[in-house]
Design a protein around this motif. Structure first.
Motif, PDB file in Angstrom:
ATOM      1  N   LEU A  30     -11.744  32.235 -18.515  1.00 32.14           N
ATOM      2  CA  LEU A  30     -10.835  31.637 -17.895  1.00 32.14           C
ATOM      3  C   LEU A  30      -9.444  32.434 -17.922  1.00 32.14           C
ATOM      4  CD1 LEU A  30     -11.308  27.708 -18.384  1.00 32.14           C
ATOM      5  CD2 LEU A  30     -12.477  29.210 -16.830  1.00 32.14           C
ATOM      6  N   PRO A  31      -9.109  32.721 -16.645  1.00 33.24           N
ATOM      7  CA  PRO A  31      -7.798  33.537 -16.535  1.00 33.24           C
ATOM      8  C   PRO A  31      -6.737  32.875 -17.286  1.00 33.24           C
ATOM      9  CG  PRO A  31      -8.927  33.569 -14.474  1.00 33.24           C
ATOM     10  CD  PRO A  31      -9.592  32.335 -15.472  1.00 33.24           C
ATOM     11  N   ARG A  32      -6.102  33.515 -18.320  1.00 35.18           N
ATOM     12  CA  ARG A  32      -4.987  32.877 -19.035  1.00 35.18           C
ATOM     13  C   ARG A  32      -3.587  32.656 -18.060  1.00 35.18           C
ATOM     14  NH1 ARG A  32      -5.163  34.573 -25.307  1.00 35.18           N
ATOM     15  NH2 ARG A  32      -4.198  32.567 -25.203  1.00 35.18           N
ATOM     16  N   ASP A  33      -3.574  33.497 -17.030  1.00 33.06           N
ATOM     17  CA  ASP A  33      -2.279  33.209 -16.180  1.00 33.06           C
ATOM     18  C   ASP A  33      -2.688  31.896 -15.242  1.00 33.06           C
ATOM     19  OD1 ASP A  33      -4.373  34.357 -14.580  1.00 33.06           O
ATOM     20  OD2 ASP A  33      -2.819  35.508 -13.531  1.00 33.06           O
ATOM     21  N   GLU A  34      -3.746  31.220 -15.351  1.00 32.99           N
ATOM     22  CA  GLU A  34      -4.122  30.252 -14.381  1.00 32.99           C
ATOM     23  C   GLU A  34      -4.424  28.984 -15.224  1.00 32.99           C
ATOM     24  OE1 GLU A  34      -7.447  29.266 -10.981  1.00 32.99           O
ATOM     25  OE2 GLU A  34      -7.266  31.306 -11.698  1.00 32.99           O
ATOM     26  N   PHE A  35      -5.166  29.346 -16.444  1.00 34.30           N
ATOM     27  CA  PHE A  35      -5.627  28.159 -17.267  1.00 34.30           C
ATOM     28  C   PHE A  35      -4.973  28.243 -18.695  1.00 34.30           C
ATOM     29  CE2 PHE A  35      -8.933  28.886 -14.270  1.00 34.30           C
ATOM     30  CZ  PHE A  35      -9.363  27.566 -13.660  1.00 34.30           C
ATOM     31  N   GLU A  36      -4.679  27.107 -19.324  1.00 36.53           N
ATOM     32  CA  GLU A  36      -4.423  26.930 -20.623  1.00 36.53           C
ATOM     33  C   GLU A  36      -5.487  26.359 -21.358  1.00 36.53           C
ATOM     34  OE1 GLU A  36      -1.233  24.272 -23.309  1.00 36.53           O
ATOM     35  OE2 GLU A  36      -1.109  24.329 -21.091  1.00 36.53           O
ATOM     36  N   VAL A  37      -6.021  27.065 -22.300  1.00 43.25           N
ATOM     37  CA  VAL A  37      -7.254  26.931 -22.879  1.00 43.25           C
ATOM     38  C   VAL A  37      -6.867  26.318 -24.469  1.00 43.25           C
ATOM     39  CG1 VAL A  37      -9.304  27.492 -23.762  1.00 43.25           C
ATOM     40  CG2 VAL A  37      -8.797  28.320 -21.503  1.00 43.25           C
ATOM     41  N   LYS A  38      -7.527  25.060 -24.764  1.00 42.87           N
ATOM     42  CA  LYS A  38      -7.297  24.484 -25.886  1.00 42.87           C
ATOM     43  C   LYS A  38      -8.609  24.339 -26.753  1.00 42.87           C
ATOM     44  CE  LYS A  38      -4.587  21.430 -28.807  1.00 42.87           C
ATOM     45  NZ  LYS A  38      -3.629  20.476 -28.614  1.00 42.87           N
ATOM     46  N   PHE A  39      -8.928  24.634 -27.627  1.00 39.17           N
ATOM     47  CA  PHE A  39     -10.189  24.050 -28.424  1.00 39.17           C
ATOM     48  C   PHE A  39      -9.873  23.120 -29.360  1.00 39.17           C
ATOM     49  CE2 PHE A  39     -10.875  28.810 -27.722  1.00 39.17           C
ATOM     50  CZ  PHE A  39     -12.083  28.849 -27.146  1.00 39.17           C
ATOM     51  N   VAL A  40     -10.902  22.006 -29.186  1.00 38.29           N
ATOM     52  CA  VAL A  40     -10.777  20.795 -29.901  1.00 38.29           C
ATOM     53  C   VAL A  40     -11.979  20.663 -30.618  1.00 38.29           C
ATOM     54  CG1 VAL A  40     -10.251  18.294 -29.687  1.00 38.29           C
ATOM     55  CG2 VAL A  40      -9.547  19.818 -28.033  1.00 38.29           C
ATOM     56  N   ILE A  41     -12.108  20.795 -32.005  1.00 38.34           N
ATOM     57  CA  ILE A  41     -12.977  20.708 -32.785  1.00 38.34           C
ATOM     58  C   ILE A  41     -13.318  19.167 -33.445  1.00 38.34           C
ATOM     59  CG2 ILE A  41     -13.875  21.644 -34.998  1.00 38.34           C
ATOM     60  CD1 ILE A  41     -12.674  24.148 -34.575  1.00 38.34           C
ATOM     61  N   VAL A  42     -14.494  18.669 -33.060  1.00 39.25           N
ATOM     62  CA  VAL A  42     -14.759  17.183 -33.420  1.00 39.25           C
ATOM     63  C   VAL A  42     -15.619  17.454 -34.853  1.00 39.25           C
ATOM     64  CG1 VAL A  42     -15.783  15.142 -32.459  1.00 39.25           C
ATOM     65  CG2 VAL A  42     -14.778  16.742 -31.037  1.00 39.25           C
ATOM     66  N   GLY A  43     -14.950  16.895 -35.675  1.00 41.08           N
ATOM     67  CA  GLY A  43     -15.640  16.745 -37.031  1.00 41.08           C
ATOM     68  C   GLY A  43     -14.466  16.570 -38.140  1.00 41.08           C
ATOM     69  N   ARG A  44     -15.101  16.858 -39.336  1.00 39.97           N
ATOM     70  CA  ARG A  44     -14.283  16.438 -40.568  1.00 39.97           C
ATOM     71  C   ARG A  44     -13.341  17.749 -40.742  1.00 39.97           C
ATOM     72  NH1 ARG A  44     -17.857  13.123 -45.001  1.00 39.97           N
ATOM     73  NH2 ARG A  44     -18.489  11.573 -43.588  1.00 39.97           N
ATOM     74  N   LYS A  89      -4.396  22.878 -17.942  1.00 41.40           N
ATOM     75  CA  LYS A  89      -4.861  22.821 -19.078  1.00 41.40           C
ATOM     76  C   LYS A  89      -6.265  22.531 -19.078  1.00 41.40           C
ATOM     77  CE  LYS A  89      -2.254  20.905 -22.575  1.00 41.40           C
ATOM     78  NZ  LYS A  89      -1.821  19.843 -23.075  1.00 41.40           N
ATOM     79  N   VAL A  90      -7.194  22.967 -19.834  1.00 38.30           N
ATOM     80  CA  VAL A  90      -8.706  22.824 -20.044  1.00 38.30           C
ATOM     81  C   VAL A  90      -8.997  22.718 -21.691  1.00 38.30           C
ATOM     82  CG1 VAL A  90     -10.963  23.366 -19.643  1.00 38.30           C
ATOM     83  CG2 VAL A  90      -9.168  24.038 -18.046  1.00 38.30           C
ATOM     84  N   LEU A  91      -9.507  21.326 -21.900  1.00 40.75           N
ATOM     85  CA  LEU A  91      -9.826  21.052 -23.397  1.00 40.75           C
ATOM     86  C   LEU A  91     -11.369  21.493 -23.491  1.00 40.75           C
ATOM     87  CD1 LEU A  91      -8.208  17.712 -24.112  1.00 40.75           C
ATOM     88  CD2 LEU A  91      -7.223  20.124 -24.318  1.00 40.75           C
ATOM     89  N   PHE A  92     -11.773  22.605 -24.478  1.00 41.85           N
ATOM     90  CA  PHE A  92     -13.044  22.722 -24.914  1.00 41.85           C
ATOM     91  C   PHE A  92     -13.400  22.086 -26.384  1.00 41.85           C
ATOM     92  CE2 PHE A  92     -12.199  25.805 -21.648  1.00 41.85           C
ATOM     93  CZ  PHE A  92     -13.354  26.164 -21.167  1.00 41.85           C
ATOM     94  N   MET A 129      -0.107  33.094 -10.386  1.00 41.10           N
ATOM     95  CA  MET A 129       0.392  31.761 -10.343  1.00 41.10           C
ATOM     96  C   MET A 129       1.231  31.690 -11.938  1.00 41.10           C
ATOM     97  SD  MET A 129      -2.107  28.457 -11.408  1.00 41.10           S
ATOM     98  CE  MET A 129      -2.790  28.489  -9.872  1.00 41.10           C
ATOM     99  N   ALA A 130       2.244  30.923 -11.696  1.00 40.98           N
ATOM    100  CA  ALA A 130       3.485  30.906 -12.832  1.00 40.98           C
ATOM    101  C   ALA A 130       3.009  30.365 -14.039  1.00 40.98           C
ATOM    102  CB  ALA A 130       4.605  30.008 -12.097  1.00 40.98           C
ATOM    103  N   ILE A 131       3.285  30.790 -15.233  1.00 38.75           N
ATOM    104  CA  ILE A 131       2.859  30.480 -16.338  1.00 38.75           C
ATOM    105  C   ILE A 131       2.892  28.948 -16.488  1.00 38.75           C
ATOM    106  CG2 ILE A 131       4.879  30.752 -17.937  1.00 38.75           C
ATOM    107  CD1 ILE A 131       1.303  32.165 -18.645  1.00 38.75           C
ATOM    108  N   GLN A 132       3.984  28.223 -16.053  1.00 39.78           N
ATOM    109  CA  GLN A 132       4.121  26.949 -16.677  1.00 39.78           C
ATOM    110  C   GLN A 132       3.330  26.087 -15.594  1.00 39.78           C
ATOM    111  OE1 GLN A 132       6.309  29.093 -15.362  1.00 39.78           O
ATOM    112  NE2 GLN A 132       7.651  28.173 -13.646  1.00 39.78           N
TER     113      GLN A 132
END
Length: 354
Positions: free
Chosen positions: A31-45, A8-11, A1-4
Motif C-alpha cells: 500500500l502506498p504510504r502517501d495514501e495509506f497509514e498502515v498499522k499492524f495489530v498482533i492478536v495474542g499474548r 488508516k488500514v489495520l492489518f 494526496m496530503a499526508i494528513q
C-alpha cells in the motif's frame, strides 16, 4: 494526496510465522504510504516471531488476548472503535470472521484473504466463514478452486470474491539470500530442504521415509527440515524416533524456526514439498524463484499449474512415498529452467483497498 489525509488500514495477524502471516505483511507493504497509514495489530499474548518480518518503520500494536474465546471479537471491536480505521484486513479464517463482525457495526471496510482451500479447512473455521463472509467487502481467494468453494459454501456475492495468486516478496528474499550459506563450507553433500512448521499436514513423516530410500542410493545426501516445532508434540516426537530408528541422525536434521529460511533453500540442491494440505504454497513458489528444482505433492490442483512437471520440478501424488523418492533423485538432473509462476500484481491488491 496530503499526508494528513491518508486512509488508516489495520492489518490483524497472530504472533506466529507462516505463509498467511508473511503474506499479510507483504500486502501491507504494497500500500502506498502517501495514501495509506498502515498499522499492524498482533492478536495474542506477545508480539512473537512475526515482528521479525515487519519493517521497523511501521507501527505495530499488541491486542493482548489469552485465546480466541477470550472475548476476542469484542476486544477487536473496541480496538476498531478507538482507532477508527478506513479498512481492516486479515488473512486467516478464524481471525477473518472476528474482524468482519467487529468492524461492520462501525462502517469499516473489511478485506479478508482465505488462507486454505475451503474444503480442507477445519470444520469450526468453515462454520465461522459461513456465518461471516457474506458481510465482507472483499474476500481474496488464492486460486480459482478456492474462490468457487467460498462462493458455493458461504453464499457470498461472487463479485466480492476475487482470485489473486500470491505475489512474491522479491525484495525481502533478495536481501535475505545475501548472507553466507548456513551449510559447512566443505560440505559437498546433496542437500534436500523443506521449510514449514512441523505438523502432520505438512508431511514431514512422508518426506523422511522418502529420504530414507534416497539416502540408501545416495549416501552423501542430507535432509534439512526448517520450521517451528513443539518438543511435547507427539508428531514431532515420532519424527525424532524415526530418525533415530532409521540411522539417519547424521543425515536428517530438524533445525527449528529460522527467520531466514531462504538461505537454506538458496544453497540447497532440491526443495521438497510433501504436504497433505496447502492453501497456495508460498514456500514452494519462493523456492522456484530462487531457481531450485522442486518436488511437490499435488495436494491441491493449483500445484499442477505452478510446477511444470519435468521442466522445473516433479509432481507426485500425496502420500506416495516411493514416487516421492524417485522424484527426489530425478529432480537433481533438472537444470536451466525459468520461473513459470506469475502472481497477482501490486495494483491488484491496492485497488481492493481503494
Amino acid at each position: 494526496m496530503a499526508i494528513q489525509n491518508r486512509k488508516k488500514v489495520l492489518f490483524f495477524l497472530p504472533p506466529t510465522v507462516g505463509g498467511a502471516e508473511r503474506m499479510t505483511v507483504l500486502i501491507a507493504k504494497m500500500l502506498p504510504r502517501d495514501e495509506f497509514e498502515v498499522k499492524f495489530v498482533i492478536v495474542g499474548r506477545a508480539l512473537g516471531d512475526i515482528v521479525k518480518f515487519i519493517p521497523k518503520d511501521y507501527e505495530t500494536d499488541l491486542l493482548n488476548i489469552r485465546g480466541l474465546w477470550d472475548f476476542c471479537t469484542l476486544r477487536i471491536a473496541k480496538f476498531v472503535r478507538k482507532e477508527r480505521p478506513y479498512a481492516v484486513f486479515s488473512s486467516l479464517m478464524y481471525l477473518n470472521a472476528r474482524i468482519i463482525w467487529a468492524s461492520k457495526p462501525f462502517g469499516v471496510r473489511t478485506v479478508v484473504r482465505n488462507n486454505i482451500d475451503f474444503f480442507n479447512a477445519l470444520p469450526k473455521n468453515r462454520w465461522l466463514a459461513k456465518l461471516s463472509y457474506r458481510w465482507a467487502d472483499y474476500i481474496i481467494a488464492q486460486q480459482e478452486e478456492m474462490r468457487d468453494g467460498i462462493i458455493s459454501k458461504t453464499h457470498s456475492n461472487p463479485q466480492k470474491v476475487i482470485a489473486l495468486q500470491n505475489p512474491i516478496d522479491t525484495v525481502l528474499i533478495d536481501e535475505k539470500v545475501k548472507v553466507p550459506s548456513p551449510y559447512h563450507s566443505k560440505d559437498e553433500s546433496i542437500k534436500f530442504v523443506w521449510t514449514a512448521r512441523i505438523d502432520k499436514t505438512k508431511g514431514q513423516d512422508l518426506l523422511l521415509r522418502a529420504f530414507s530410500i534416497v539416502h540408501k542410493e545416495i549416501p552423501n545426501s542430507k535432509l534439512y527440515l526448517i520450521g517451528k516445532y513443539d518438543t511435547a508434540d507427539t508428531y514431532y516426537q515420532g519424527l525424532r524416533q524415526y530418525i533415530r530408528d532409521s540411522g539417519l541422525s547424521k543425515s536428517a536434521f530438524m533445525l527449528g524456526f529460522d527467520d531466514n529460511p531462504y538461505r537454506w533453500v538458496a544453497n540447497a540442491d532440491c526443495y521438497v514439498m510433501p504436504s497433505r494440505k496447502e492453501g497456495l504454497p508460498n514456500s514452494l513458489i519462493d523456492a522456484m524463484y530462487l531457481g531450485k528444482p522442486v518436488v511437490a505433492t499435488t495436494c491441491i490442483p493449483v500445484v499442477s499449474r505452478i510446477v511444470k512437471d519435468g521442466y522445473n520440478g516433479l509432481l507426485v501424488a500425496p502420500e506416495d512415498i516411493e514416487a516421492m523418492a524417485v522424484a527426489m533423485k530425478k529432480a537433481l538432473q533438472l537444470k536451466r529452467f525459468q520461473m513459470t509462476y506469475k502472481g497477482a500484481s501490486k495494483d491488484d491488491f491496492i485497488n481492493l483497498f481503494r
